[in-house]
Scaffold this active site. Structure first.
Site, PDB file in Angstrom:
ATOM      1  N   GLY A   1      67.017 -15.281 -36.666  1.00 58.81           N
ATOM      2  CA  GLY A   1      67.534 -15.865 -36.713  1.00 58.81           C
ATOM      3  C   GLY A   1      67.222 -17.017 -35.581  1.00 58.81           C
ATOM      4  O   GLY A   1      66.443 -16.329 -34.751  1.00 58.81           O
ATOM      5  N   SER A   2      67.738 -18.298 -35.669  1.00 60.46           N
ATOM      6  CA  SER A   2      67.854 -19.407 -34.436  1.00 60.46           C
ATOM      7  C   SER A   2      68.394 -20.475 -35.184  1.00 60.46           C
ATOM      8  O   SER A   2      68.802 -20.715 -36.442  1.00 60.46           O
ATOM      9  CB  SER A   2      66.625 -19.984 -34.025  1.00 60.46           C
ATOM     10  OG  SER A   2      65.800 -18.649 -34.103  1.00 60.46           O
ATOM     11  N   ASN A   3      69.389 -20.730 -33.529  1.00 61.76           N
ATOM     12  CA  ASN A   3      69.569 -22.420 -34.169  1.00 61.76           C
ATOM     13  C   ASN A   3      69.080 -23.654 -32.939  1.00 61.76           C
ATOM     14  O   ASN A   3      68.786 -22.689 -32.019  1.00 61.76           O
ATOM     15  CB  ASN A   3      71.074 -22.618 -33.365  1.00 61.76           C
ATOM     16  CG  ASN A   3      72.141 -21.687 -33.948  1.00 61.76           C
ATOM     17  OD1 ASN A   3      71.800 -22.049 -35.476  1.00 61.76           O
ATOM     18  ND2 ASN A   3      73.003 -20.446 -33.911  1.00 61.76           N
TER      19      ASN A   3
END
Length: 805
Positions: A252-254
């Site tokens: 995932g990531s921000n």
């Protein structure tokens, strides 16, 4: 003085300290078809300047030379992980490690080495990657990228010839071998299909027509045989939703970009925070790549790739977040009566294509299996063990993965490295269309911001799904974005957009985009809430949902960055504070309610209630009560249905603040709380112990505390740790914060950049860069990027390596 001249003088001045690798070309590596693909390294060279934390700054005169330096430097840090990945894409794992052992999961979802080998050997036998390499750009990879791959393989081989492997993971192993440019391309192909064929490897390799089905079916194949009933639509839809749900992903990531309207100097800012595995072949690796006058980019590369995937230059910075677009679809086949290996299209029979694949097995006879392919793609027996797709006498399912025709990801990354603005990034995406499963978030020195979900997705319009979904598809598509189309009707083909570089995918004009707003942010939910006051709508369901509940991480991220934008005057330091604030949004929403209800739930345990009430609502290493709340919340959300967890339900009119008010009266609340308390006490862990005492990694015998929190708590600085009560708590990190970059500009020639690679540059425990940045990460400290020449040359850790073929 011109950069080329400075580098020449630098190389001469540093000759006494330079490590020069001059090796003769090694033996040719021939493929089974007899063609020699050994990349020639004659005349290739690069200058590698190492600065603090082992970060290489690679300077070369051409793309083959740059690839050569990059391959050499990656091998120096990660040779065992790289060699393991090349075994995977050549279908040779069973030969060396046995068929039943499991791969590390970095290049596919295969449950066993045998399943992995059957798939990748099938790709190799079919010449799939060779065909993509031969496809002219823009549908195929460009010349510069192919030259980078050629150089990378030569550099990797040169390192192998000139150095002794000290990493115990592969020292002395006979499976560490030279590679070819084709191997590098095969690895890129594996990354491209991770969300499609790579997700269905077990289902592809185990699919059997009914007469051949029997014992020993691999995971994901489902049950076949007879004229049995098809999958249950409701159960399949829920399994598909769970399969593609961001909260269940291993990546995932921000990322957030601020426009100049919010910053102290009117220039853009970018904070990128990918959440990738801490072990194995999906790790990032840092470098700076320079061809004077052509390319100058710094950032992180996925191992085995010759380009910077996430990074920045002197004008623009970008990051990626794993997107919600579903990069595959299914075609339900109506089989010819009496012949389960033929199917009907508009009433005419078409035979499936048999691909017989043979895999060598350690201490055993080779294993041969047949894979079945159709005009739509391979027949699959399922998408994992929870989503079987039975092949019966009447029905089979074929998988369409448009990224199986996409080897353009490195072209996109290379174009980004040369871009001068967010507008240039948009043009690169329009031209290359190479990103398989990520969004892009970017900012530039002129103060612009950009979000775009420019994915290679099957061209599933809502209209097509309405016209062509089977009864199964009418349930799975709204629930998960997985379309199941009627494969017996040619009119149900995907068609083409005029601006798409390959048939059957969306063109750039159809993709969600938001430009030049005060901020753009994404935390792996759909594009809808990229900006709280400018929600994106109008895109097809396959891209993601609109008006649905957001994850706690999205809610917390939007709250934080909207407040930052409203406050204004932002600088890079504000991005650094956001990264390590470690705020747990669920703590803010629920901890007070839990503390109030605690005495009734645990009437004999005042300590637990006191600890939860005193918790500071962060997942920092010194936070007391964080571990107790974390273990409780995991149990609560796992046992209480989501619709019963909150008293105030989600509202699309107030998506950031709803749902709220935890339902402490829910059946299971008291048990979840009591079980969490009992678990910690049984493990000898004090309820108010600081988080870092029991959330840590061990590197070379030393405990390193790790902050951050799990997906369900919504912490920006995401950590998905591995629980080991006997070992003292969370004793390793599976995936989470990996390569972080906080980037801005101040009007000078050099970007203002701070970076951090949470797990450090090298997997080799003998390397001085095995855990140095991990210790920085533990303390919330950063690396000041050395991008400009004056900063590189002034590094007190400067070490120059001249590599030559």
């Amino acid at each position: 003085m011109h950069l080329r001249t400075r580098l020449k003088h630098l190389a001469l001045a540093c000759a006494a300290v330079a490590v020069v690798t001059a090796t003769a070309p090694g033996p040719a590596v021939a493929d089974p078809g007899g063609r020699d693909h050994r990349p020639s390294d004659r005349g290739l060279s690069a200058v590698i300047r190492y600065t603090e934390y082992g970060i290489p700054h690679i300077v070369a005169r051409s793309y083959p030379d740059l690839g050569f330096g990059t391959g050499w430097a990656q091998a120096a840090d990660q040779v065992c992980v790289l060699a393991d990945g090349f075994l995977t894409v050549n279908g040779d794992r069973s030969r060396h490690f046995g068929p039943e052992a499991a791969p590390d999961g970095s290049l596919s979802s295969a449950a066993t080495n045998l399943s992995s080998d059957l798939y990748f050997r099938g790709v190799k036998d079919a010449g799939t990657v060779e065909g993509l390499l031969a496809t002219p750009a823009p549908a195929g990879p460009g010349h510069d990228v192919k030259e980078l791959m050629r150089g990378w393989a030569a550099g990797y081989n040169a390192w192998l010839r000139g150095n002794r492997i000290t990493d115990p993971a592969c020292a002395g192993a006979d499976w560490v071998r030279p590679v070819t440019a084709l191997d590098v391309a095969r690895r890129s192909f594996a990354v491209s299909v991770l969300g499609g064929q790579g997700r269905a490897v077990d289902g592809i390799t185990a699919a059997r027509p009914p007469a051949a089905a029997g014992a020993g079916t691999a995971p994901g194949a489902g049950k076949a045989g007879g004229s049995g009933e098809g999958p249950d639509p409701e159960r399949t839809a829920e399994a598909a939703r769970a399969l593609f749900a961001p909260e269940n992903a291993t990546m995932g990531s921000n990322a957030v970009a601020f426009s100049g309207a919010t910053t102290a100097n009117g220039r853009g800012l970018l904070l990128g925070n990918p959440h990738y595995p801490w072990q194995g072949g999906r790790r990032f690796w840092q470098s700076q790549q320079t061809i004077p006058g052509e390319l100058n980019v710094s950032g992180a590369s996925l191992l085995g790739t010759a380009v910077v995937n996430i990074g920045f230059n002197d004008r623009v910075a970008w990051s990626h977040t794993v997107a919600t677009g579903v990069p595959l679809n299914l075609h339900q086949l109506a089989l010819v009566p009496g012949d389960p290996t033929a199917y009907l299209v508009d009433g005419r029979p078409e035979r499936m294509t048999e691909r017989r694949v043979t895999v060598a097995v350690k201490d055993g006879t080779p294993v041969s299996r047949t894979q079945w392919w159709t005009r739509y793609g391979p027949v699959v027996g399922g998408l994992g063990p929870q989503l079987p797709l039975p092949w019966t006498t009447t029905t089979a399912y074929a998988l369409n993965d448009p990224n199986a025709a996409n080897l353009r990801g490195s072209d996109t990354a290379l174009g980004f490295g040369k871009a001068r603005s967010t507008r240039d990034l948009s043009e690169v995406l329009r031209r290359t269309q190479g990103l398989p499963w990520v969004n892009t978030v970017a900012a530039d020195s002129a103060g612009r911001s950009l979000f775009t979900q420019a994915q290679v997705l099957p061209r599933i319009t809502d209209d097509l799904a309405a016209r062509c979904s089977t009864p199964l598809g009418r349930v799975t598509y709204p629930a998960s974005g997985v379309a199941v189309l009627d494969g017996s009707r040619a009119e149900c083909g995907l068609g083409s957009d005029p601006d798409a570089v390959q048939p059957g995918v969306f063109g750039p004009a159809r993709m969600p985009v938001l430009r030049d707003t005060s901020y753009v942010v994404n935390s792996n939910d759909s594009a809808w809430l990229t900006h709280a006051e400018r929600p994106l709508t109008g895109y097809e369901r396959v891209f993601g949902t609109i008006g649905t509940q957001r994850s706690p991480r999205t809610r917390g991220g939007v709250e934080d960055v909207a407040a930052m934008a409203a406050r204004g005057g932002l600088r890079v330091a504000d991005l650094q504070r956001q990264q390590f604030a470690n705020r747990a949004p669920i703590g803010d929403l629920a901890a007070a309610d839990v503390a109030r209800a605690c005495p009734a739930a645990l009437p004999d345990d005042t300590e637990a209630c006191r600890v939860i009430g005193a918790w500071d609502r962060t997942m920092s290493t010194d936070s007391r009560g964080a571990l107790l709340f974390d273990r409780f919340w995991r149990r609560f959300t796992a046992t209480v249905p989501s619709a019963q967890q909150w008293q105030v339900p989600f509202s699309a009119a107030d998506p950031v603040r709803t749902p709220h008010t935890v339902n402490t009266g829910a059946a299971g609340f008291a048990k979840a709380l009591g079980d969490a308390v009992a678990e910690l006490r049984a493990a000898g862990i004090a309820l108010d112990a600081p988080l870092g005492a029991h959330q840590f990694v061990v590197r070379n015998g030393q405990r390193i505390p790790v902050g951050g929190g799990t997906e369900s708590l919504g912490v920006w600085n995401k950590t998905e740790p591995v629980w080991n009560a006997a070992g003292g708590g969370y004793t390793e990190v599976a995936h989470g914060t990996s390569h972080v970059q906080a980037v801005g500009w101040d009007g000078g020639r050099c970007p203002v950049a701070r970076t951090l690679l949470s797990y450090s540059q090298s997997s080799n425990p003998a390397s001085p860069h095995h855990a140095d940045q991990t210790r920085l990460y533990a303390g919330g400290r950063w690396v000041t990027s050395r991008f400009c020449e004056k900063d590189i040359l002034s590094s007190p850790a400067l070490r120059v390596v001249v590599v030559r073929g």
